[in-house]
Design an enzyme around this catalytic site. Sequence first.
Site, PDB file in Angstrom:
ATOM      1  N   ASP A 121       0.910  -1.144   0.000  1.00  0.00           N
ATOM      2  CA  ASP A 121       0.000   0.000   0.000  1.00  0.00           C
ATOM      3  C   ASP A 121       0.943   1.186   0.000  1.00  0.00           C
ATOM      4  OD1 ASP A 121      -1.476   2.285   0.885  1.00  0.00           O
ATOM      5  OD2 ASP A 121      -3.075   0.901   1.405  1.00  0.00           O
ATOM      6  N   HIS A 122       1.073   1.857  -1.132  1.00  0.00           N
ATOM      7  CA  HIS A 122       2.171   2.826  -1.224  1.00  0.00           C
ATOM      8  C   HIS A 122       1.996   4.009  -0.273  1.00  0.00           C
ATOM      9  CE1 HIS A 122      -0.412   5.078  -4.040  1.00  0.00           C
ATOM     10  NE2 HIS A 122       0.369   6.111  -3.819  1.00  0.00           N
ATOM     11  N   HIS A 177      -5.739   2.791   1.024  1.00  0.00           N
ATOM     12  CA  HIS A 177      -4.993   3.955   1.514  1.00  0.00           C
ATOM     13  C   HIS A 177      -5.702   4.688   2.659  1.00  0.00           C
ATOM     14  CE1 HIS A 177      -2.928   3.032  -2.085  1.00  0.00           C
ATOM     15  NE2 HIS A 177      -3.616   3.782  -2.912  1.00  0.00           N
TER      16      HIS A 177
HETATM   17  C1  BG6 Z   1      -3.489   4.622  -6.389  1.00  0.00           C
HETATM   18  C2  BG6 Z   1      -4.834   4.683  -7.040  1.00  0.00           C
HETATM   19  O1  BG6 Z   1      -3.419   3.540  -5.509  1.00  0.00           O
HETATM   20  O2  BG6 Z   1      -3.264   5.831  -5.676  1.00  0.00           O
HETATM   21  C3  BG6 Z   1      -4.931   5.865  -7.975  1.00  0.00           C
HETATM   22  O3  BG6 Z   1      -5.061   3.484  -7.773  1.00  0.00           O
HETATM   23  C4  BG6 Z   1      -4.562   7.133  -7.257  1.00  0.00           C
HETATM   24  O4  BG6 Z   1      -6.228   5.979  -8.541  1.00  0.00           O
HETATM   25  C5  BG6 Z   1      -3.248   6.983  -6.502  1.00  0.00           C
HETATM   26  O5  BG6 Z   1      -4.441   8.147  -8.233  1.00  0.00           O
HETATM   27  C6  BG6 Z   1      -3.001   8.191  -5.612  1.00  0.00           C
HETATM   28  O6  BG6 Z   1      -1.713   8.092  -5.079  1.00  0.00           O
HETATM   29  P1  BG6 Z   1      -0.898   9.394  -4.658  1.00  0.00           P
HETATM   30  O7  BG6 Z   1       0.366   8.883  -4.079  1.00  0.00           O
HETATM   31  O8  BG6 Z   1      -0.695  10.198  -5.913  1.00  0.00           O
HETATM   32  O9  BG6 Z   1      -1.768  10.140  -3.671  1.00  0.00           O
END
Ligand code: BG6
Length: 525
Positions: A194-195, A257
């Site tokens: 989960d980044h 997230h």
């Molecule tokens: C991803 C989603 O996990 O997270 C995307 O699939 C989204 O739809 C993205 O745009 C948002 O990540 P960040 O790091 O740009 O807030």
Amino acid sequence: MSADFQVPVLDPGGQAPPHTLFLFGATGDLARRKLLPALYSLFLDRRLPDAFAIIGVARTNLNDDRFRDQVCDAIRTFGRHPAARDDTLAAFLRRIRYAPVDVRNPEDFSRLNDLAAALEREQDLPGNRLFYLALAPDFFAPVARQLGQSGLAKTRGWRRLVIEKPFGHDQASAAALNDALREVFEEEEIYRIDHYLGKEMVQNIEVLRFANSVFEPLWNNRAIANVQITSSETVGVENRAGYYETAGALRDMVQNHMLQMVMMVAMEPPSRLKMEAIRDEKVKVLRSLRRYTPEEAVHHVVRGQYTAGRVLGQEVAGYREEPGVPAGSITETFVAARLYIDNFRWAGVPFYLRTGKRMAAKATEIVIQFRDMPKDVYFNTEGRLGPNLLVIRVNPQEGVYIQLNAKHPGTDERIVPIAMEFSQEPDRSPEAYERLLWDAMQGDSTFFTRWDEVSLAWKFVDPVAEAFHRANMPLHLYQAGSWGPSASDRLLAEDGFRWWPVQGQENPADTPEPEHHPAHPVRAR
Ligand code: BG6
């Protein structure tokens, strides 16, 4: 006020153990934008060991040199260090090989195994293997199975499987996927990404809470009135309609997230700062999270979809006009929700979440709103004091600020909101993927999602998704470039609260007039 100190970047020294990294989906968007540049940054930071090989794996028929050209281009376009010296880049590229693999063809996996074994022999690598699946989710289980059958996962050293989201489409499909992975890998060997957990300020929540004695006595329902978590995006669905139509904002952002951020804010202090102790505490939050029935979800969840509008000065199309989106689509691009964590610490404190595409600004923020003073000694004034806020800024600005009330300097007696602020230069922070790759190489799964977390998150989300298919659940349209449908404001207004403006939302005209907006000073007696 601004605290003038810097959070150090990755501390110097310390290298990952020698290993071979198999990057499945090596020619895809994620590899190009994030993973290859992240690996290069780790290389520059001397985090990669001397004995180390990357094998790019994808279906396209490329040779090593053609793939290295693509890697080079990805680093120059998306890297944190695009202007790196040519000889350093060349040294990195020498570590990289490429193997064309059709994931349905077992022979391709045997060939890949032969290539890996040859590389390990040549470079005296100990047989540690990290398999990173940056693939469409339909391929997760078949590739894991092939890793088992081909012998790739039977190795002399350790083996780890890093797997991208989405992990399933609902609890049942996630469980089936998990069973398939577990036929080959142990739970401890599976690293579910989960980044958001790799983001500097999301990781910092733990340190802020557990390394500062000022917060712990206040971190509960006696002092906190509500928690607001926003993750707004300016981008639309981009070229991902095929996936997004099956996901929507609920599965794309909330299940993973947003709930991860809830867990980081709400977890109890772990007994030790050890990965399983931390993940045990996180999972307890999900166990206490009130699960709504589809009937109840209608009262606590708002969904929306963007229509045409202007974002950052550009005219943009509505969701239903986007390429690949059916004209009558009812997929939600926005979700706001009110959550309750029914435990001793949080009973009665609403946690509000909102996330959406094509909103006015890109921002991820967590606002902790403290309760009002029990007695307002400035009662004889026009208006009331604003509450204290602790704001954790995750993106694009990284930092923390505390909003306090103070006397306006000078002879007048106005009380004004002031911010004690710490902000960090965003480009000093390693990218989320750098941290997570580094953790996986080291065998630290603290900031990866354990199976019980994934499963419980789906158990919360599934009935809400079911509610979305019911006729009495409205789909609110909102104009691209706004802050979502007004129903999301009403959700908080029902409890006497409002969304606090996030970064990029400084203009109060963007939002309904608050009952006591901090930008409106109040007059003391
Ligand atoms: C991803 C989603 O996990 O997270 C995307 O699939 C989204 O739809 C993205 O745009 C948002 O990540 P960040 O790091 O740009 O807030």
